[in-house]
Design a protein around this motif. Structure first.
Motif, short mmCIF file in Angstrom:
data_model
loop_
_atom_site.label_atom_id
_atom_site.label_comp_id
_atom_site.label_asym_id
_atom_site.label_seq_id
_atom_site.Cartn_x
_atom_site.Cartn_y
_atom_site.Cartn_z
N ARG A 35 1.66 -7.88 5.39
CA ARG A 35 0.60 -8.80 5.09
C ARG A 35 -0.35 -9.57 5.34
O ARG A 35 -1.49 -9.23 5.87
CB ARG A 35 1.07 -10.07 3.60
CG ARG A 35 0.11 -9.77 2.36
CD ARG A 35 0.37 -11.14 1.84
NE ARG A 35 1.03 -12.29 2.72
CZ ARG A 35 0.34 -13.33 2.57
NH1 ARG A 35 -1.55 -13.37 2.20
NH2 ARG A 35 -0.11 -14.16 3.29
N ASP B 187 2.46 -3.61 3.49
CA ASP B 187 1.34 -1.95 2.91
C ASP B 187 1.28 -1.20 3.94
O ASP B 187 1.93 -1.08 5.27
CB ASP B 187 -0.02 -3.29 2.86
CG ASP B 187 -0.29 -3.73 2.13
OD1 ASP B 187 0.73 -4.14 1.48
OD2 ASP B 187 -1.05 -5.38 2.40
N HIS C 225 -1.87 -7.60 8.18
CA HIS C 225 -3.33 -6.12 7.55
C HIS C 225 -4.48 -7.83 7.06
O HIS C 225 -5.68 -6.33 6.81
CB HIS C 225 -2.43 -6.07 6.01
CG HIS C 225 -3.13 -5.08 5.57
ND1 HIS C 225 -2.05 -4.10 4.37
CD2 HIS C 225 -3.81 -4.06 5.76
CE1 HIS C 225 -3.12 -3.62 4.36
NE2 HIS C 225 -4.44 -2.43 4.99
N ARG D 230 7.15 -5.11 -5.32
CA ARG D 230 7.49 -3.30 -5.31
C ARG D 230 7.96 -2.88 -5.38
O ARG D 230 8.79 -1.84 -6.41
CB ARG D 230 7.24 -3.79 -3.10
CG ARG D 230 6.20 -3.37 -3.16
CD ARG D 230 5.88 -3.66 -1.33
NE ARG D 230 4.88 -4.59 -0.85
CZ ARG D 230 4.26 -4.16 -0.65
NH1 ARG D 230 3.91 -2.63 0.16
NH2 ARG D 230 3.00 -4.49 -0.57
N ASP E 27 -4.45 0.54 0.48
CA ASP E 27 -3.06 0.28 -0.01
C ASP E 27 -2.89 0.59 -1.18
O ASP E 27 -2.00 0.26 -1.64
CB ASP E 27 -2.64 0.12 0.48
CG ASP E 27 -0.62 0.79 0.34
OD1 ASP E 27 -0.20 1.65 0.23
OD2 ASP E 27 0.45 -0.20 0.83
N HIS F 48 -1.17 1.39 5.97
CA HIS F 48 -2.28 0.57 6.35
C HIS F 48 -3.63 2.06 6.50
O HIS F 48 -2.70 2.88 7.45
CB HIS F 48 -2.70 -0.35 7.07
CG HIS F 48 -3.99 -0.66 8.09
ND1 HIS F 48 -5.36 -0.51 7.75
CD2 HIS F 48 -4.54 0.22 9.39
CE1 HIS F 48 -6.33 -0.69 8.40
NE2 HIS F 48 -5.58 -0.38 9.36
#
Ligand SMILES: [Zn+2]
Ligand SMILES: [Zn+2]
Length: 409
Positions: free
Chosen positions: A377, A354, A380, A228, A302, A356
């Motif tokens: 993560r 993330d 998620h 990222r 995402d 969501h």
């Protein structure tokens, strides 16, 4: 030994069995001490050679290996330790007396040849003092400190050779996972552990993951972060990103399987597939191959999705970006509102989360702040596996539809 072997363990009470194991272990150590003393004598008296069965002579480790049936490396180590312990007679006697174990002796033997013999002889009593209080691992640590203090060149040589041995190997098990082995020098591991252990802490009381699982999750967090925010080298002019080719119907409500889409976000990309493509009915990733729909739902949540339309000959007819992409501004707004993963008890910061869709894109869930939350993560994945739900999230801003009043008649 034969008399003991005749004892039926099934018939002994637990207390007797415990005593049996404790005394047996001590006897094993004492015997190991006695054999070690003899091996040292053999090695020194024969100048490294012993007569073997055929009347010729063999190196002591080779002969020892034939007698003990252990590996060549283990036999060699045993001979070296036995000889070294001749310089530490009090330690050797302590092993024979069952005062410390053979393992302790092997650790202390590392000091031989590194510290002046006179000083070593004098320090035996204090070394034993430490050895009696420690297990062999703790003792090894203590010995390393001694060596670092008294013979720095030795430690430097050790560091240099550790540097030479560094490697990392990854192997596909072809069962949906990968295994890795690595060796890194202390200084490199200091960096790794400083980051990894900080991320591998337990997240609240309900976190039932083992330390091994938490470390594995932390490893993935680090790579997610690099993907990222990291300044990764370009691959063909673009920053690397995870990219899957998926059937169009998975990512979008598309009527025709002949239409394809491509998607990406900072971490995940999708290309919807072609008929002619061998993997037309499932998602595939360049490094790891096929993936199931369940696996991809979290990523689709995402991701930026682009559609590639191909004609019957496999020609790209059009390439369009699907509009509802989570913008950088939306990400910042969600991060400012949620501050961390919204799963109750979790405090993973936005950098590891993330964005969501509470109501999935596929079900027509809009990419609007009211439908977006931060999830780390782990949470998620749990959401998309159906293990957590709205009630497990901290979303005080969320206005849930009021339950309908029961109809009266
Ligand atoms: Zn999601
Ligand atoms: Zn979380």
């Amino acid at each position: 030994m034969d008399a003991l072997a005749a004892v039926r363990v099934e018939s002994l009470p637990i207390g007797d069995l415990q005593a049996f194991v404790a005394r047996g272990a001590q006897a094993m150590n004492r015997l190991a001490g006695l054999t070690s003393r003899a091996v040292g004598e053999i090695q020194v008296r024969g100048g490294g050679l012993v007569p073997d069965t055929g009347g010729a002579s063999a190196p002591t480790p080779a002969w020892l290996r034939s007698v003990t049936k252990e590996t060549g490396a283990a036999a060699g180590r045993r001979v070296r330790t036995s000889v070294a312990l001749r310089e530490l007679p009090l330690v050797r006697d302590a092993i024979v007396d069952g005062d410390v174990t053979e393992e302790h002796g092997r650790v202390l033997a590392r000091l031989v040849g590194k510290i002046a013999p006179g000083a070593l002889l004098e320090s035996q009593e204090s070394l034993l003092e430490v050895a009696r209080r420690c297990d062999p691992d703790q003792l090894a640590n203590f010995v390393r400190h001694l060596l670092a203090t008294w013979c720095e060149p030795d430690l430097e040589a050790e560091e240099a050779s550790a540097e030479e041995r560094r490697f990392l190997q990854l192997r596909n098990t072809h069962k949906g996972s990968w295994r890795g082995t690595f060796e890194l020098p202390d200084a490199a591991m200091e960096v790794v552990l400083t980051v990894l252990e900080a991320l591998a802490r337990r997240e609240g009381k309900d976190d039932k993951r083992t330390s091994g699982v938490r470390r594995a999750d932390a490893l993935l967090d680090v790579f997610g972060l690099a993907l990222r925010h990291g300044e990764l080298p370009d691959t063909g002019g673009a920053r690397p990103r995870v990219s899957y080719v998926v059937p169009a119907t998975w990512a979008l409500r598309l009527p025709s399987a002949a239409e394809r889409a491509v998607g990406d976000d900072p971490t995940a990309g999708f290309v919807v597939d072609v008929d002619q493509h061998p993997g037309a009915d499932c998602a595939t990733a360049p490094w790891t191959g096929p993936a199931t729909r369940a696996q991809l739902e979290r990523l689709l949540c995402d991701a930026q999705v682009e559609r590639v339309v191909l004609d019957a000959a496999g020609q790209v007819v059009s390439l369009t970006s699907v509009t509802d992409v989570i913008t950088a501004a939306q990400r910042r707004a969600v991060a400012a509102r949620d501050r961390c993963c919204t799963a109750k008890g979790c405090s993973k910061p936005p950098a590891f989360c993330d964005v969501h869709h509470l109501r999935s894109r596929e079900d027509g869930g809009p990419t609007e702040l009211g439908n977006l939350v931060l999830l780390c993560r782990r949470h998620h994945v749990m959401w998309h596996r159906g293990l957590i739900d709205l009630v497990d999230l901290r979303t005080p801003w969320l206005r849930l539809p009021r339950p309908r009043a029961p109809a009266l008649d």
